[in-house]
Scaffold this active site. Structure first.
Site, PDB file in Angstrom:
ATOM      1  N   ASP A  55      30.839  48.590  17.504  1.00  0.00           N
ATOM      2  CA  ASP A  55      30.728  47.446  18.157  1.00  0.00           C
ATOM      3  C   ASP A  55      31.168  47.564  19.667  1.00  0.00           C
ATOM      4  OD1 ASP A  55      29.712  45.749  16.263  1.00  0.00           O
ATOM      5  OD2 ASP A  55      31.548  44.701  15.867  1.00  0.00           O
ATOM      6  N   GLY A  56      32.078  48.321  20.043  1.00  0.00           N
ATOM      7  CA  GLY A  56      32.488  48.704  21.252  1.00  0.00           C
ATOM      8  C   GLY A  56      31.285  49.390  22.292  1.00  0.00           C
ATOM      9  N   ARG A 158      52.130  26.948  28.040  1.00  0.00           N
ATOM     10  CA  ARG A 158      53.151  27.821  28.322  1.00  0.00           C
ATOM     11  C   ARG A 158      53.204  29.100  26.913  1.00  0.00           C
ATOM     12  NH1 ARG A 158      55.443  23.403  30.730  1.00  0.00           N
ATOM     13  NH2 ARG A 158      56.494  23.654  32.567  1.00  0.00           N
ATOM     14  N   ALA A 195      50.722  32.673  21.140  1.00  0.00           N
ATOM     15  CA  ALA A 195      52.005  32.286  21.074  1.00  0.00           C
ATOM     16  C   ALA A 195      52.568  31.175  22.058  1.00  0.00           C
ATOM     17  CB  ALA A 195      52.756  33.621  21.332  1.00  0.00           C
TER      18      ALA A 195
END
Length: 275
Positions: A55-56, A158, A195
Protein backbone atom coordinates in the site's frame (compact mmCIF):
# COMPACT_ATOMS: atom_id res chain seq x y z
CA UNK A 1 -11.86 1.12 -20.94
CA UNK A 2 -9.89 -1.11 -23.27
CA UNK A 3 -6.25 -1.36 -24.17
CA UNK A 4 -6.62 1.26 -26.89
CA UNK A 5 -7.17 4.85 -25.83
CA UNK A 6 -9.13 7.46 -27.77
CA UNK A 7 -7.86 7.82 -31.28
CA UNK A 8 -6.75 4.20 -31.43
CA UNK A 9 -3.40 4.74 -29.75
CA UNK A 10 -2.02 1.87 -27.73
CA UNK A 11 -2.34 2.30 -24.00
CA UNK A 12 0.61 3.88 -22.18
CA UNK A 13 1.73 2.42 -18.86
CA UNK A 14 4.19 3.06 -16.06
CA UNK A 15 5.32 0.81 -13.20
CA UNK A 16 6.29 1.89 -9.67
CA UNK A 17 8.30 -0.52 -7.52
CA UNK A 18 8.80 -0.74 -3.77
CA UNK A 19 12.52 -1.01 -4.56
CA UNK A 20 13.34 -4.41 -3.06
CA UNK A 21 14.78 -7.12 -5.32
CA UNK A 22 11.53 -9.12 -5.54
CA UNK A 23 9.48 -6.06 -6.56
CA UNK A 24 12.14 -4.83 -9.00
CA UNK A 25 12.32 -8.24 -10.69
CA UNK A 26 8.55 -8.28 -11.13
CA UNK A 27 8.58 -4.70 -12.42
CA UNK A 28 11.14 -5.50 -15.14
CA UNK A 29 9.32 -8.70 -16.10
CA UNK A 30 5.96 -6.91 -16.42
CA UNK A 31 7.48 -4.08 -18.40
CA UNK A 32 9.00 -6.54 -20.88
CA UNK A 33 5.75 -8.51 -21.20
CA UNK A 34 3.61 -5.41 -21.76
CA UNK A 35 6.02 -4.02 -24.33
CA UNK A 36 5.86 -7.41 -26.10
CA UNK A 37 2.13 -6.67 -26.45
CA UNK A 38 3.06 -3.33 -28.07
CA UNK A 39 2.01 -1.21 -25.12
CA UNK A 40 4.08 1.94 -24.62
CA UNK A 41 6.10 2.59 -21.47
CA UNK A 42 5.57 6.26 -20.54
CA UNK A 43 6.51 7.46 -17.05
CA UNK A 44 5.27 11.01 -17.67
CA UNK A 45 1.79 10.48 -19.11
CA UNK A 46 0.63 6.93 -18.37
CA UNK A 47 -2.96 5.78 -18.85
CA UNK A 48 -2.39 3.08 -16.26
CA UNK A 49 0.11 2.87 -13.38
CA UNK A 50 1.03 -0.52 -11.94
CA UNK A 51 2.23 -0.41 -8.34
CA UNK A 52 4.45 -3.34 -7.30
CA UNK A 53 5.03 -3.62 -3.55
CA UNK A 54 2.41 -2.73 -0.96
CA UNK A 55 0.00 0.00 0.00
CA UNK A 56 2.91 2.37 0.67
CA UNK A 57 4.11 1.91 -2.91
CA UNK A 58 0.66 2.76 -4.23
CA UNK A 59 0.50 5.85 -2.00
CA UNK A 60 3.83 6.93 -3.50
CA UNK A 61 2.48 6.34 -7.03
CA UNK A 62 -0.70 8.29 -6.22
CA UNK A 63 1.29 11.33 -5.08
CA UNK A 64 3.62 11.10 -8.04
CA UNK A 65 0.71 11.21 -10.49
CA UNK A 66 -1.72 13.39 -8.50
CA UNK A 67 -1.83 15.95 -11.33
CA UNK A 68 -3.16 13.25 -13.71
CA UNK A 69 -5.89 11.67 -11.58
CA UNK A 70 -8.56 12.23 -14.23
CA UNK A 71 -6.41 10.52 -16.88
CA UNK A 72 -4.55 7.76 -14.99
CA UNK A 73 -5.90 4.57 -13.39
CA UNK A 74 -3.98 2.53 -10.81
CA UNK A 75 -3.61 -1.20 -10.24
CA UNK A 76 -1.63 -2.86 -7.45
CA UNK A 77 0.49 -6.02 -7.16
CA UNK A 78 1.48 -6.89 -3.58
CA UNK A 79 4.80 -8.56 -2.91
CA UNK A 80 4.46 -8.66 0.89
CA UNK A 81 1.40 -8.65 3.11
CA UNK A 82 -2.09 -8.38 1.66
CA UNK A 83 -2.75 -4.79 0.68
CA UNK A 84 -5.93 -2.76 0.66
CA UNK A 85 -5.00 -1.25 -2.68
CA UNK A 86 -3.12 -4.19 -4.18
CA UNK A 87 -5.22 -7.16 -5.23
CA UNK A 88 -2.81 -9.08 -7.48
CA UNK A 89 -0.07 -11.44 -6.29
CA UNK A 90 3.27 -12.17 -8.02
CA UNK A 91 2.09 -15.59 -9.28
CA UNK A 92 -0.63 -13.82 -11.29
CA UNK A 93 1.41 -11.30 -13.23
CA UNK A 94 1.10 -13.14 -16.56
CA UNK A 95 -2.68 -13.14 -16.09
CA UNK A 96 -2.60 -9.43 -15.17
CA UNK A 97 -0.43 -8.53 -18.16
CA UNK A 98 -2.82 -10.29 -20.55
CA UNK A 99 -5.76 -8.57 -18.85
CA UNK A 100 -4.14 -5.14 -19.22
CA UNK A 101 -3.15 -5.77 -22.82
CA UNK A 102 -6.25 -7.54 -24.07
CA UNK A 103 -9.36 -6.96 -21.98
CA UNK A 104 -11.52 -3.96 -21.13
CA UNK A 105 -11.37 -2.89 -17.50
CA UNK A 106 -13.77 -1.24 -15.13
CA UNK A 107 -12.78 2.04 -13.49
CA UNK A 108 -13.62 2.31 -9.78
CA UNK A 109 -13.38 5.76 -8.20
CA UNK A 110 -12.62 6.41 -4.52
CA UNK A 111 -12.96 9.73 -2.67
CA UNK A 112 -9.93 11.76 -1.60
CA UNK A 113 -9.27 14.23 1.24
CA UNK A 114 -8.50 17.85 0.41
CA UNK A 115 -6.32 19.74 2.89
CA UNK A 116 -5.85 23.51 2.60
CA UNK A 117 -3.39 25.18 4.98
CA UNK A 118 -3.64 28.96 5.29
CA UNK A 119 -1.01 31.12 6.95
CA UNK A 120 -0.82 34.20 9.11
CA UNK A 121 0.29 37.39 7.37
CA UNK A 122 -1.55 36.30 4.21
CA UNK A 123 1.06 33.93 2.80
CA UNK A 124 0.09 31.72 -0.14
CA UNK A 125 -2.11 28.82 0.97
CA UNK A 126 -0.97 25.22 0.43
CA UNK A 127 -3.28 22.53 -0.92
CA UNK A 128 -2.76 18.77 -0.62
CA UNK A 129 -4.65 15.64 -1.59
CA UNK A 130 -4.54 12.54 0.62
CA UNK A 131 -5.54 9.02 -0.33
CA UNK A 132 -5.48 7.72 3.27
CA UNK A 133 -5.39 10.50 5.83
CA UNK A 134 -3.96 13.72 7.19
CA UNK A 135 -2.92 14.18 10.82
CA UNK A 136 -2.11 17.30 12.82
CA UNK A 137 0.12 17.35 15.91
CA UNK A 138 1.77 20.08 17.92
CA UNK A 139 5.52 20.51 17.46
CA UNK A 140 5.84 20.27 21.24
CA UNK A 141 3.33 19.71 24.01
CA UNK A 142 -0.43 19.37 23.78
CA UNK A 143 -2.29 20.23 20.60
CA UNK A 144 -5.00 22.82 21.27
CA UNK A 145 -7.28 23.50 18.30
CA UNK A 146 -10.68 25.08 17.84
CA UNK A 147 -12.69 22.80 15.58
CA UNK A 148 -15.34 24.29 13.29
CA UNK A 149 -17.80 22.27 11.23
CA UNK A 150 -19.68 24.07 8.46
CA UNK A 151 -18.51 27.41 9.86
CA UNK A 152 -19.86 26.74 13.36
CA UNK A 153 -17.65 26.22 16.41
CA UNK A 154 -17.87 22.58 17.46
CA UNK A 155 -15.26 22.03 20.17
CA UNK A 156 -11.92 23.11 21.55
CA UNK A 157 -9.72 20.04 21.24
CA UNK A 158 -6.89 19.34 23.67
CA UNK A 159 -4.83 16.21 23.22
CA UNK A 160 -2.14 14.51 21.18
CA UNK A 161 -3.53 15.22 17.73
CA UNK A 162 -6.30 14.91 15.16
CA UNK A 163 -6.72 12.59 12.19
CA UNK A 164 -8.89 13.24 9.13
CA UNK A 165 -9.24 10.21 6.88
CA UNK A 166 -10.85 9.08 3.65
CA UNK A 167 -13.15 6.03 3.48
CA UNK A 168 -10.40 3.93 1.88
CA UNK A 169 -8.00 5.22 4.55
CA UNK A 170 -10.46 4.42 7.34
CA UNK A 171 -8.79 0.99 7.72
CA UNK A 172 -5.37 2.59 8.36
CA UNK A 173 -4.41 4.98 11.19
CA UNK A 174 -8.07 5.91 11.71
CA UNK A 175 -8.92 2.34 12.69
CA UNK A 176 -6.11 2.30 15.25
CA UNK A 177 -7.70 5.42 16.80
CA UNK A 178 -11.04 3.62 17.18
CA UNK A 179 -12.60 5.14 14.07
CA UNK A 180 -15.24 3.44 11.96
CA UNK A 181 -14.47 1.55 8.75
CA UNK A 182 -16.34 3.29 5.91
CA UNK A 183 -17.06 1.81 2.51
CA UNK A 184 -15.23 3.83 -0.18
CA UNK A 185 -18.37 4.26 -2.28
CA UNK A 186 -19.45 6.88 0.29
CA UNK A 187 -18.12 10.39 -0.40
CA UNK A 188 -17.20 11.30 3.18
CA UNK A 189 -14.32 12.12 5.52
CA UNK A 190 -13.81 10.98 9.10
CA UNK A 191 -12.60 13.06 12.04
CA UNK A 192 -10.90 11.11 14.85
CA UNK A 193 -9.21 12.34 18.02
CA UNK A 194 -5.87 11.18 19.40
CA UNK A 195 -5.82 10.91 23.20
CA UNK A 196 -8.08 13.87 23.93
CA UNK A 197 -8.02 15.43 27.40
CA UNK A 198 -11.43 15.13 29.02
CA UNK A 199 -12.17 16.19 32.60
CA UNK A 200 -14.47 18.61 34.47
CA UNK A 201 -12.80 21.58 32.79
CA UNK A 202 -12.09 20.34 29.25
CA UNK A 203 -14.59 18.53 27.02
CA UNK A 204 -14.40 17.04 23.53
CA UNK A 205 -16.87 14.85 21.67
CA UNK A 206 -14.56 11.85 22.18
CA UNK A 207 -16.19 10.02 19.29
CA UNK A 208 -15.24 9.86 15.60
CA UNK A 209 -17.33 12.05 13.32
CA UNK A 210 -18.25 11.20 9.73
CA UNK A 211 -18.80 14.25 7.55
CA UNK A 212 -20.55 14.19 4.15
CA UNK A 213 -19.11 15.71 1.00
CA UNK A 214 -20.69 19.15 1.41
CA UNK A 215 -19.40 19.68 4.99
CA UNK A 216 -16.08 21.35 5.77
CA UNK A 217 -13.99 20.84 8.91
CA UNK A 218 -11.77 23.77 9.89
CA UNK A 219 -9.02 23.67 12.53
CA UNK A 220 -7.87 26.97 14.08
CA UNK A 221 -4.78 27.09 16.34
CA UNK A 222 -5.18 28.26 19.92
CA UNK A 223 -1.71 27.86 21.48
CA UNK A 224 0.96 28.37 18.85
CA UNK A 225 1.17 28.50 15.08
CA UNK A 226 3.61 25.67 14.24
CA UNK A 227 2.40 22.13 13.50
CA UNK A 228 3.48 18.77 12.18
CA UNK A 229 1.06 17.84 9.43
CA UNK A 230 1.11 14.48 7.69
CA UNK A 231 -0.38 13.87 4.27
CA UNK A 232 -0.38 10.08 3.89
CA UNK A 233 3.30 9.09 4.23
CA UNK A 234 4.61 12.66 3.96
CA UNK A 235 5.42 14.51 7.21
CA UNK A 236 5.65 18.28 6.93
CA UNK A 237 6.39 21.12 9.36
CA UNK A 238 4.14 24.13 8.80
CA UNK A 239 4.87 27.44 10.52
CA UNK A 240 2.63 30.46 11.15
CA UNK A 241 -0.53 28.47 10.48
CA UNK A 242 -3.79 30.43 10.53
CA UNK A 243 -6.12 27.53 9.75
CA UNK A 244 -6.27 24.00 8.30
CA UNK A 245 -9.34 23.16 6.24
CA UNK A 246 -10.50 19.66 5.37
CA UNK A 247 -13.21 18.45 3.01
CA UNK A 248 -13.96 15.74 0.45
CA UNK A 249 -11.89 16.67 -2.62
CA UNK A 250 -13.43 17.27 -6.04
CA UNK A 251 -10.81 14.89 -7.48
CA UNK A 252 -11.01 11.12 -7.07
CA UNK A 253 -8.51 8.31 -7.47
CA UNK A 254 -9.32 5.84 -10.24
CA UNK A 255 -8.52 2.13 -9.93
CA UNK A 256 -8.44 -0.22 -12.92
CA UNK A 257 -10.41 -3.35 -12.03
CA UNK A 258 -10.01 -6.49 -14.11
CA UNK A 259 -11.98 -8.62 -11.64
CA UNK A 260 -14.06 -8.04 -8.49
CA UNK A 261 -12.17 -6.83 -5.42
CA UNK A 262 -14.89 -6.61 -2.74
CA UNK A 263 -14.08 -4.11 0.02
CA UNK A 264 -15.63 -6.09 2.87
CA UNK A 265 -13.75 -9.23 1.82
CA UNK A 266 -10.55 -7.18 1.98
CA UNK A 267 -11.47 -5.98 5.47
CA UNK A 268 -12.22 -9.58 6.52
CA UNK A 269 -8.99 -10.94 5.04
CA UNK A 270 -6.89 -8.18 6.59
CA UNK A 271 -8.30 -8.08 10.11
CA UNK A 272 -10.48 -11.13 10.81
CA UNK A 273 -9.31 -14.14 8.80
CA UNK A 274 -6.77 -16.58 10.20
CA UNK A 275 -3.44 -16.75 8.42
Amino acid sequence: MNNETKGGNKMKFAITSKGDSKSNTLMHKMRTYLQDFNLTYDEDQPDIVISVGGDGTLLYAFHRYRSRLDKTAFVGVHTGHLGFYADWVPEEIEKLVIAIAKTPYQVIEYPLLETIIRYQHGGKETRYLALNESTVKSVEGTLVMDVEIRGQHFERFRGDGLCLSTPSGSTAYNKALGGAIIHPSLPAIQFAEMASINNRVFRTIGSPLILPAHHTCMLKPVNGPDFLVTIDHLSLLHKDVKSIQYRVADEKIRFARFRPFPFWKRVHDSFVADE
